[in-house]
Design an enzyme around this catalytic site. Structure first.
Site, PDB file in Angstrom:
ATOM      1  N   GLY A  46       8.412   1.607  -3.182  1.00 33.05           N
ATOM      2  CA  GLY A  46       8.321   3.055  -3.295  1.00 33.05           C
ATOM      3  C   GLY A  46       9.413   3.682  -2.458  1.00 33.05           C
ATOM      4  O   GLY A  46       9.935   3.051  -1.535  1.00 33.05           O
ATOM      5  N   GLN A  51      13.879   9.905   2.294  1.00 27.87           N
ATOM      6  CA  GLN A  51      14.349   8.624   2.850  1.00 27.87           C
ATOM      7  C   GLN A  51      15.814   8.354   2.511  1.00 27.87           C
ATOM      8  O   GLN A  51      16.429   7.459   3.100  1.00 27.87           O
ATOM      9  CB  GLN A  51      13.473   7.463   2.363  1.00 27.87           C
ATOM     10  CG  GLN A  51      12.053   7.506   2.937  1.00 27.87           C
ATOM     11  CD  GLN A  51      11.213   6.350   2.448  1.00 27.87           C
ATOM     12  OE1 GLN A  51      10.679   6.395   1.339  1.00 27.87           O
ATOM     13  NE2 GLN A  51      11.105   5.307   3.254  1.00 27.87           N
ATOM     14  N   CYS A 102       7.246   0.228   5.769  1.00 30.94           N
ATOM     15  CA  CYS A 102       8.041   1.378   5.340  1.00 30.94           C
ATOM     16  C   CYS A 102       9.513   1.066   5.540  1.00 30.94           C
ATOM     17  O   CYS A 102       9.900   0.550   6.590  1.00 30.94           O
ATOM     18  CB  CYS A 102       7.655   2.616   6.161  1.00 30.94           C
ATOM     19  SG  CYS A 102       8.553   4.106   5.679  1.00 30.94           S
ATOM     20  N   LEU A 103      10.324   1.392   4.535  1.00 35.36           N
ATOM     21  CA  LEU A 103      11.763   1.121   4.639  1.00 35.36           C
ATOM     22  C   LEU A 103      12.403   1.936   5.759  1.00 35.36           C
ATOM     23  O   LEU A 103      13.469   1.563   6.244  1.00 35.36           O
ATOM     24  CB  LEU A 103      12.443   1.429   3.296  1.00 35.36           C
ATOM     25  CG  LEU A 103      12.013   0.514   2.134  1.00 35.36           C
ATOM     26  CD1 LEU A 103      12.587   1.015   0.811  1.00 35.36           C
ATOM     27  CD2 LEU A 103      12.422  -0.930   2.390  1.00 35.36           C
ATOM     28  N   HIS A 144       1.135   6.996   0.622  1.00 29.88           N
ATOM     29  CA  HIS A 144       2.190   6.708   1.614  1.00 29.88           C
ATOM     30  C   HIS A 144       3.436   7.547   1.295  1.00 29.88           C
ATOM     31  O   HIS A 144       4.023   8.170   2.192  1.00 29.88           O
ATOM     32  CB  HIS A 144       2.509   5.199   1.578  1.00 29.88           C
ATOM     33  CG  HIS A 144       3.699   4.774   2.388  1.00 29.88           C
ATOM     34  ND1 HIS A 144       3.593   3.938   3.483  1.00 29.88           N
ATOM     35  CD2 HIS A 144       5.027   5.055   2.271  1.00 29.88           C
ATOM     36  CE1 HIS A 144       4.807   3.738   3.981  1.00 29.88           C
ATOM     37  NE2 HIS A 144       5.693   4.403   3.269  1.00 29.88           N
ATOM     38  N   GLU A 145       3.826   7.573   0.013  1.00 32.54           N
ATOM     39  CA  GLU A 145       5.022   8.333  -0.385  1.00 32.54           C
ATOM     40  C   GLU A 145       4.807   9.838  -0.217  1.00 32.54           C
ATOM     41  O   GLU A 145       5.707  10.559   0.226  1.00 32.54           O
ATOM     42  CB  GLU A 145       5.401   8.039  -1.841  1.00 32.54           C
ATOM     43  CG  GLU A 145       5.713   6.584  -2.164  1.00 32.54           C
ATOM     44  CD  GLU A 145       6.658   5.928  -1.201  1.00 32.54           C
ATOM     45  OE1 GLU A 145       7.464   6.628  -0.558  1.00 32.54           O
ATOM     46  OE2 GLU A 145       6.574   4.698  -1.063  1.00 32.54           O
ATOM     47  N   HIS A 148       5.423  11.138   3.168  1.00 30.97           N
ATOM     48  CA  HIS A 148       6.844  11.376   3.482  1.00 30.97           C
ATOM     49  C   HIS A 148       7.236  12.819   3.145  1.00 30.97           C
ATOM     50  O   HIS A 148       8.065  13.417   3.836  1.00 30.97           O
ATOM     51  CB  HIS A 148       7.745  10.424   2.699  1.00 30.97           C
ATOM     52  CG  HIS A 148       7.882   9.048   3.286  1.00 30.97           C
ATOM     53  ND1 HIS A 148       8.420   8.817   4.533  1.00 30.97           N
ATOM     54  CD2 HIS A 148       7.559   7.820   2.801  1.00 30.97           C
ATOM     55  CE1 HIS A 148       8.430   7.506   4.774  1.00 30.97           C
ATOM     56  NE2 HIS A 148       7.901   6.875   3.737  1.00 30.97           N
TER      57      HIS A 148
HETATM   58  O1  GNR Z   1       8.159  -1.095   0.221  1.00 35.49           O
HETATM   59  C1  GNR Z   1       7.142  -0.569   0.669  1.00 35.49           C
HETATM   60  N1  GNR Z   1       5.994  -1.290   0.763  1.00 35.49           N
HETATM   61  C2  GNR Z   1       4.752  -0.748   1.053  1.00 35.49           C
HETATM   62  C3  GNR Z   1       3.713  -1.610   1.364  1.00 35.49           C
HETATM   63  C4  GNR Z   1       2.448  -1.118   1.635  1.00 35.49           C
HETATM   64  C5  GNR Z   1       2.214   0.242   1.592  1.00 35.49           C
HETATM   65  C6  GNR Z   1       3.240   1.120   1.305  1.00 35.49           C
HETATM   66  C7  GNR Z   1       4.509   0.630   1.029  1.00 35.49           C
HETATM   67  S1  GNR Z   1       5.784   1.730   0.619  1.00 35.49           S
HETATM   68  C8  GNR Z   1       7.176   0.825   1.161  1.00 35.49           C
HETATM   69  C9  GNR Z   1       8.478   1.536   0.803  1.00 35.49           C
HETATM   70  C10 GNR Z   1       8.553   2.847   1.550  1.00 35.49           C
HETATM   71  O2  GNR Z   1       8.849   2.947   2.702  1.00 35.49           O
HETATM   72  N2  GNR Z   1       8.220   3.919   0.892  1.00 35.49           N
HETATM   73  O3  GNR Z   1       8.208   5.117   1.502  1.00 35.49           O
HETATM   74 NI    NI Z   2       7.766   4.727   3.573  1.00 32.82          NI
END
Ligand code: GNR
Ligand code: NI
Length: 178
Positions: A46, A51, A102-103, A144-145, A148
């Site tokens: 995601g 980001q 999270c990246l 999660h997204e 952000h």
């Molecule tokens: O790559 C991602 N893996 C992930 C694993 C568990 C819960 C959420 C994520 S999102 C993350 C990529 C990212 O940072 N998206 O904002």
């Molecule tokens: Ni993230």
């Protein structure tokens, strides 16, 4: 298409609240294409526009799941999803825990509780409106997204003690990599 640099914590841009977009234009589709390419390259499942430094309410998700019964990692199927101006209309009381990453907080993971099922509304790549109940891992990743878009990282759901531990590990990891 282009792979864009990913913004990492503690960059203050990650705390910004992203703005709704007026319309799904070709320019916005170009951004979504670049976000998807950046996400696949990372690799991740995601990515929110902030980001890659763009404070707009746009995100891409591709869970890249293995087909039923398949074990070969190369057989993951691409199924990109695009969310423009997403909104959560309802959240279940039932919660699910996932070990999230999270990246923008590279190589750090923590167990986060979120509602198991949500009802969401959004526009897609073509500007068409959707309203749907979402469960499973997609519900977790979408939440999660969407965090952000409000300037919230998964580590912001942890106690200050745990958050500081994660940030300390990240600093240490970066020193070792330097
Ligand atoms: O790559 C991602 N893996 C992930 C694993 C568990 C819960 C959420 C994520 S999102 C993350 C990529 C990212 O940072 N998206 O904002
Ligand atoms: Ni993230």
């Amino acid at each position: 298409m282009a792979i864009l640099p990913i913004v990492e914590t503690p960059d203050p841009r990650l705390k910004q609240v992203s703005q709704p977009v007026d319309a799904v234009t070709d320019e916005l589709r170009r951004l979504m294409d670049d976000m998807l390419e950046t996400m696949y390259a990372a690799p991740g499942i995601g990515l929110a526009a902030i980001q890659v430094g763009e404070p707009v309410r746009v995100l891409v998700i591709d869970l890249q799941e293995l087909p039923e019964g398949e074990e070969d990692e190369d057989k993951r199927v691409r199924a990109p999803l695009y969310f423009v101006n997403p909104e959560i209309l309802e959240r279940s009381q039932e919660m699910t825990t996932y070990n999230e990453g999270c990246l923008s907080v590279p190589e750090q993971y923590a167990e986060i509780d979120r509602p198991s099922v949500i009802r969401a509304r959004w526009l897609d790549y073509d500007g068409n409106a959707h309203e749907q109940e979402i469960d499973g891992f997609l519900a977790t990743v979408l939440q999660h997204e969407m965090d952000h878009l409000e300037g919230i990282l998964f580590i912001d759901h942890l106690s200050k003690l745990k958050r500081d531990m994660v940030l300390k590990k990240l600093t240490k990891m970066r020193k070792l990599a330097a």
